[in-house]
Design a protein around this motif. Sequence first.
Motif, PDB file in Angstrom:
ATOM      1  N   ASN A   1       0.801  -1.221   0.000  1.00 34.21           N
ATOM      2  CA  ASN A   1       0.000   0.000   0.000  1.00 34.21           C
ATOM      3  C   ASN A   1       0.833   1.270   0.000  1.00 34.21           C
ATOM      4  N   LYS A   2       2.142   1.135   0.212  1.00 36.81           N
ATOM      5  CA  LYS A   2       2.963   2.350   0.261  1.00 36.81           C
ATOM      6  C   LYS A   2       4.372   2.052  -0.221  1.00 36.81           C
ATOM      7  N   PHE A   3       4.919   3.002  -0.943  1.00 42.70           N
ATOM      8  CA  PHE A   3       6.292   2.895  -1.430  1.00 42.70           C
ATOM      9  C   PHE A   3       6.983   4.215  -1.084  1.00 42.70           C
ATOM     10  N   VAL A   4       8.096   4.136  -0.362  1.00 45.50           N
ATOM     11  CA  VAL A   4       8.774   5.345   0.104  1.00 45.50           C
ATOM     12  C   VAL A   4      10.223   5.297  -0.345  1.00 45.50           C
ATOM     13  N   VAL A   5      10.719   6.414  -0.863  1.00 46.09           N
ATOM     14  CA  VAL A   5      12.117   6.490  -1.280  1.00 46.09           C
ATOM     15  C   VAL A   5      12.804   7.587  -0.488  1.00 46.09           C
ATOM     16  N   LYS A   6      13.925   7.221   0.136  1.00 47.75           N
ATOM     17  CA  LYS A   6      14.742   8.213   0.835  1.00 47.75           C
ATOM     18  C   LYS A   6      16.091   8.283   0.155  1.00 47.75           C
ATOM     19  N   PHE A   7      16.647   9.479   0.119  1.00 50.13           N
ATOM     20  CA  PHE A   7      18.007   9.637  -0.385  1.00 50.13           C
ATOM     21  C   PHE A   7      18.791  10.317   0.710  1.00 50.13           C
ATOM     22  N   ASN A   8      19.861   9.678   1.154  1.00 44.93           N
ATOM     23  CA  ASN A   8      20.638  10.160   2.306  1.00 44.93           C
ATOM     24  C   ASN A   8      19.716  10.508   3.477  1.00 44.93           C
ATOM     25  N   ASN A   9      18.805   9.574   3.779  1.00 41.03           N
ATOM     26  CA  ASN A   9      17.867   9.672   4.902  1.00 41.03           C
ATOM     27  C   ASN A   9      16.826  10.773   4.788  1.00 41.03           C
ATOM     28  N   GLU A  10      16.690  11.375   3.621  1.00 46.44           N
ATOM     29  CA  GLU A  10      15.657  12.387   3.446  1.00 46.44           C
ATOM     30  C   GLU A  10      14.647  11.875   2.431  1.00 46.44           C
ATOM     31  N   GLU A  11      13.368  11.965   2.797  1.00 48.68           N
ATOM     32  CA  GLU A  11      12.346  11.428   1.895  1.00 48.68           C
ATOM     33  C   GLU A  11      12.245  12.288   0.634  1.00 48.68           C
ATOM     34  N   VAL A  12      12.346  11.657  -0.523  1.00 51.10           N
ATOM     35  CA  VAL A  12      12.284  12.409  -1.774  1.00 51.10           C
ATOM     36  C   VAL A  12      11.064  12.057  -2.626  1.00 51.10           C
ATOM     37  N   PHE A  13      10.492  10.885  -2.402  1.00 51.32           N
ATOM     38  CA  PHE A  13       9.378  10.442  -3.245  1.00 51.32           C
ATOM     39  C   PHE A  13       8.592   9.393  -2.486  1.00 51.32           C
TER      40      PHE A  13
ATOM     41  N   LYS B   1      17.149  14.037  -9.590  1.00 48.52           N
ATOM     42  CA  LYS B   1      18.200  14.951 -10.031  1.00 48.52           C
ATOM     43  C   LYS B   1      19.450  14.729  -9.180  1.00 48.52           C
ATOM     44  N   ALA B   2      20.529  14.304  -9.837  1.00 53.32           N
ATOM     45  CA  ALA B   2      21.769  13.994  -9.116  1.00 53.32           C
ATOM     46  C   ALA B   2      22.462  15.278  -8.690  1.00 53.32           C
ATOM     47  N   LYS B   3      22.775  15.360  -7.413  1.00 50.96           N
ATOM     48  CA  LYS B   3      23.517  16.529  -6.919  1.00 50.96           C
ATOM     49  C   LYS B   3      24.740  16.099  -6.137  1.00 50.96           C
ATOM     50  N   VAL B   4      24.537  15.176  -5.182  1.00 53.28           N
ATOM     51  CA  VAL B   4      25.664  14.661  -4.396  1.00 53.28           C
ATOM     52  C   VAL B   4      25.591  13.139  -4.393  1.00 53.28           C
ATOM     53  N   SER B   5      26.715  12.526  -4.114  1.00 53.12           N
ATOM     54  CA  SER B   5      26.723  11.065  -4.007  1.00 53.12           C
ATOM     55  C   SER B   5      25.926  10.656  -2.780  1.00 53.12           C
ATOM     56  N   GLY B   6      25.354   9.473  -2.847  1.00 49.99           N
ATOM     57  CA  GLY B   6      24.596   9.047  -1.681  1.00 49.99           C
ATOM     58  C   GLY B   6      23.941   7.703  -1.885  1.00 49.99           C
ATOM     59  N   THR B   7      23.064   7.365  -0.936  1.00 50.06           N
ATOM     60  CA  THR B   7      22.419   6.063  -0.936  1.00 50.06           C
ATOM     61  C   THR B   7      20.903   6.231  -1.000  1.00 50.06           C
ATOM     62  N   PHE B   8      20.300   5.491  -1.895  1.00 48.86           N
ATOM     63  CA  PHE B   8      18.842   5.425  -1.956  1.00 48.86           C
ATOM     64  C   PHE B   8      18.377   4.330  -1.008  1.00 48.86           C
ATOM     65  N   ASP B   9      17.308   4.634  -0.303  1.00 43.79           N
ATOM     66  CA  ASP B   9      16.726   3.647   0.596  1.00 43.79           C
ATOM     67  C   ASP B   9      15.262   3.478   0.168  1.00 43.79           C
ATOM     68  N   PHE B  10      14.960   2.344  -0.448  1.00 40.40           N
ATOM     69  CA  PHE B  10      13.606   2.085  -0.933  1.00 40.40           C
ATOM     70  C   PHE B  10      12.879   1.229   0.097  1.00 40.40           C
ATOM     71  N   GLN B  11      11.620   1.539   0.326  1.00 34.46           N
ATOM     72  CA  GLN B  11      10.854   0.706   1.249  1.00 34.46           C
ATOM     73  C   GLN B  11       9.430   0.502   0.739  1.00 34.46           C
ATOM     74  N   TRP B  12       9.011  -0.752   0.771  1.00 33.22           N
ATOM     75  CA  TRP B  12       7.648  -1.125   0.375  1.00 33.22           C
ATOM     76  C   TRP B  12       6.926  -1.608   1.626  1.00 33.22           C
ATOM     77  N   ILE B  13       5.678  -1.182   1.823  1.00 32.75           N
ATOM     78  CA  ILE B  13       4.933  -1.593   3.012  1.00 32.75           C
ATOM     79  C   ILE B  13       3.739  -2.436   2.585  1.00 32.75           C
ATOM     80  N   ASP B  14       3.656  -3.614   3.178  1.00 29.49           N
ATOM     81  CA  ASP B  14       2.613  -4.590   2.865  1.00 29.49           C
ATOM     82  C   ASP B  14       1.401  -4.339   3.765  1.00 29.49           C
TER      83      ASP B  14
END
Lengths: 108, 154
Positions: free
Chosen positions: A49-61, A80-93
């Motif tokens: 029911n939910k999909f959340v994307v964080k980039f460097n711990n900040e929610e972007v989408f 939009k790429a600005k700095v290097s970092g990590t995407f954190d994708f999360q799906w909620i069932d």
Amino acid sequence: MSKIKPRGKVPKKAAIDEIVEIKTLIRHPMHSGRMKDKNGKIIPKRIINKFVVKFNNEEVFNMNLEPSISTNPYIAFPFKAKVSGTFDFQWIDDNGDKYSMKRKMTVA
Amino acid sequence: MKLYKLKTVTRRDAIFMIGALGSSIMFPFSSTASSKMVSDRINEITNGKGAEESDLFLDLPEIAENGNQVKVSFEIESPMTDKDYVKEVYIFADGNPAPNVAKFTFTPALGSCSATTRIRLSKTQNVHLLAAYSNGKYATTKSKVKVTIGGCGG
């Protein structure tokens, strides 16, 4: 039942200010609550029911999914790429389970 | 509604049929979503302000052979800066059992406003898109999809 497995495609490298496309897919039945099994019994509703994307711990989408989203939900969006970092994708069932995945991107 | 063969229609069936006909006139949208439900949802989201019909890019196939997997993508022109960006995008299907399909929440970090996903469509219908801008404005567009095999199960 097949295992629920998230997949994602993030470019490893990107140029500064380049808009890259992030593609994700999760293997999930997305039972709408209207489909019937072999014996004619209704399969209870169970979707992502939910999909959340964080980039460097900040929610972007994020995205709210309804039963009208297909089995194995595919979601693609820009970033939009600005700095290097990590995407954190999360799906909620619906059943409370969370599936997550991390991907790194280097910006130069 | 079931189709009845003429010779098997009993008095009881006839009364049921009249009842069903009557209720389908009174509540024509009770079994599936409808364009009215979609416009109600748009009114609810926009707090009654309504949305302006505009030419947003909503890409859907004209004919979908299989309603289980219909690719939908959209792109909305916006500078995507902190002051001026698209906050939310909603997708509605007016012929599915429920009108809501998806809600996307965007941030300026994305740099552009677009997305792609796959949806289920139970029959031939309109797919609506509603975009909510950060300045409080709303825009909407729709696209008709012909569905050969429905995809909602049932």
